[in-house]
Design an enzyme around this catalytic site. Sequence first.
Site, PDB file in Angstrom:
ATOM      1  N   SER A 263      11.033  13.202  -3.394  1.00 25.33           N
ATOM      2  CA  SER A 263      11.777  14.398  -3.002  1.00 25.33           C
ATOM      3  C   SER A 263      13.265  14.105  -2.934  1.00 25.33           C
ATOM      4  O   SER A 263      13.699  12.948  -2.993  1.00 25.33           O
ATOM      5  CB  SER A 263      11.305  14.886  -1.627  1.00 25.33           C
ATOM      6  OG  SER A 263      11.716  13.973  -0.610  1.00 25.33           O
ATOM      7  N   LYS A 264      14.054  15.159  -2.809  1.00 22.82           N
ATOM      8  CA  LYS A 264      15.502  15.012  -2.665  1.00 22.82           C
ATOM      9  C   LYS A 264      15.829  14.172  -1.434  1.00 22.82           C
ATOM     10  O   LYS A 264      16.773  13.380  -1.440  1.00 22.82           O
ATOM     11  CB  LYS A 264      16.154  16.387  -2.552  1.00 22.82           C
ATOM     12  CG  LYS A 264      17.660  16.346  -2.328  1.00 22.82           C
ATOM     13  CD  LYS A 264      18.221  17.749  -2.185  1.00 22.82           C
ATOM     14  CE  LYS A 264      19.726  17.709  -1.929  1.00 22.82           C
ATOM     15  NZ  LYS A 264      20.086  17.062  -0.680  1.00 22.82           N
ATOM     16  N   ARG A 265      15.045  14.338  -0.387  1.00 26.51           N
ATOM     17  CA  ARG A 265      15.277  13.598   0.855  1.00 26.51           C
ATOM     18  C   ARG A 265      15.199  12.086   0.619  1.00 26.51           C
ATOM     19  O   ARG A 265      15.947  11.309   1.204  1.00 26.51           O
ATOM     20  CB  ARG A 265      14.249  14.033   1.902  1.00 26.51           C
ATOM     21  CG  ARG A 265      14.613  13.648   3.334  1.00 26.51           C
ATOM     22  CD  ARG A 265      13.629  14.234   4.330  1.00 26.51           C
ATOM     23  NE  ARG A 265      13.664  15.688   4.321  1.00 26.51           N
ATOM     24  CZ  ARG A 265      12.683  16.467   3.844  1.00 26.51           C
ATOM     25  NH1 ARG A 265      11.593  15.923   3.337  1.00 26.51           N
ATOM     26  NH2 ARG A 265      12.783  17.774   3.884  1.00 26.51           N
ATOM     27  N   ASP A 268      18.479  11.038  -1.001  1.00 27.13           N
ATOM     28  CA  ASP A 268      19.567  11.035  -0.019  1.00 27.13           C
ATOM     29  C   ASP A 268      19.473   9.816   0.898  1.00 27.13           C
ATOM     30  O   ASP A 268      20.477   9.186   1.232  1.00 27.13           O
ATOM     31  CB  ASP A 268      19.516  12.320   0.822  1.00 27.13           C
ATOM     32  CG  ASP A 268      19.851  13.558   0.003  1.00 27.13           C
ATOM     33  OD1 ASP A 268      20.448  13.410  -1.074  1.00 27.13           O
ATOM     34  OD2 ASP A 268      19.501  14.674   0.440  1.00 27.13           O
ATOM     35  N   SER A 288      24.412  18.445  -4.339  1.00 24.03           N
ATOM     36  CA  SER A 288      23.440  17.368  -4.545  1.00 24.03           C
ATOM     37  C   SER A 288      23.912  16.489  -5.704  1.00 24.03           C
ATOM     38  O   SER A 288      24.472  16.986  -6.684  1.00 24.03           O
ATOM     39  CB  SER A 288      22.055  17.945  -4.859  1.00 24.03           C
ATOM     40  OG  SER A 288      21.596  18.751  -3.806  1.00 24.03           O
TER      41      SER A 288
END
Length: 518
Positions: A263-265, A268, A288
Amino acid sequence: MTNVRVRFAPSPTGPLHIGGVRTALFNYLFAKKYNGTFVLRIEDTDQNRYVANAEQYINDSLDWLGIPADETVNKNEKFGPYRQSERKDIYKKNIQELLDSGNAYYAFDTAEDLDKERKGHEENGKTFIYNWHNREKGRLINSLVLTTDEVQKRIKNGEKYVIRFKSPQDEILVMNDIIRGEIKIDTNILDDKILFKSDGMPTYHLANIVDDHLMEISHVIRGEEWLPSMALHILLYRSFGWKAPEFAHLPLILKPTGKGKLSKRDGDKLGFPVFPLAYTNEATEETSRGYKEDGYFPETVLNFLAFLGWNPGTEQEIFSLNELIKSFDLDRVNKSGARFDPDKTKWYQQQYLQQKSDEELAEMFTPVIANEMKQSASDNVITSSFTPRNGEYVQKVVGLIKERATFVSDFWELSAFFFIAPTEYDAKAVKKKWKEKTGKLMNQLVAVISTIDNFSSSNIEKIVKEWITTNELGFGKVMPPFRLALVGAMSGPDLFKIAEMIGKEETISRMEKAITSL
């Protein structure tokens, strides 16, 4: 294999995740391998989550990667429109066919009605499924228990409704997936999925099937998350009397830990992008990261994505796009999830950087140099032999330092001393390498260097080493401080090549400055 037509059908609800990019890539490779057609269809039936700039982002991403669609919005629209929101009349016609054949029915149940049924089942230790088990028992309000007149009256009065698929009872549905083989499903466990809403918009399931059929899609290559929908889609094809395409469900891309979907998380948290291009949410203004903006080459992204779930069956790891097309085969796609490895991604980037010519890399590096030079402090000594137009010089620099780089953005840190004289010196190196008598030795070395007319690296090396040997000085006493003077640290490529590059005058200037400073 003939008449291969595949499609990538993302929803424009935000930036294109690399999981989606991998799906697009595998469709593209399969199409090109068999001289087929790669279709990009925009599935925008979910208007509540629609994001205005997402569609352009999808196209820009595929263009940057070099895998553009053969057919899409405003391009070779042989079976257009290619936006589902512009195909409402087509879906209305097809949903009516299902109603007329008895394969679909109107349902007027409110959210409260369904919640009541759900809670009632839970109280009895059961799970509520809207299907053959309860659709005609009278507790649910649908056209299977209402008369035709009652149905029409409710519609005329503006009551909200959905149209559900009438899933079959007591059947073992046998399906085949190219990647996963034979799959059997008991239709008794299937719910009657909603196909159409009273607002005139179809759900994904109906629109997907109708569009794939009308666009003559031969193979549906999509993510594993759609595997539970395969049974419904096969049944829909059967209900329409259409031949179903072949299906292939790709494995998930997993977190670096190997547990759970990427996921994007995760990006990050661990410091890597999960989108091809940087993306700014127009509503929240949140940006992003993207692979392009982080300095990755498009071929890097394609190569590492190809290996997330696919194996060529050889030891080869670096593939050009044409080589991927030639080697790609759905039979070599794995069933199990593919773990995303940020370090391996950087390895691919480094391999592709090394493959590029010094000329090509110098062209990318030149604007970085110009920007860094502008930001340099006014008291920095700028090497006189360099100007932003001196492409040959930059190429030579790149050739000396690129082996230690992963990104073009690494070049400045590795080569700043080729353009700007050091203004400070690494404290640890100074303490260890610059001794009490070092200044005197460097003055002697300056005198030696001043006598050198042919200032080529080989000649500088020959003369300096002869001087060290003749005077029995020891290389460890001369070479490290010499490097400190030219570079400011104990790093960089061959020292004599650095001297040749910056020139005799600049070499002496830097040595004299180091003697004075240290």
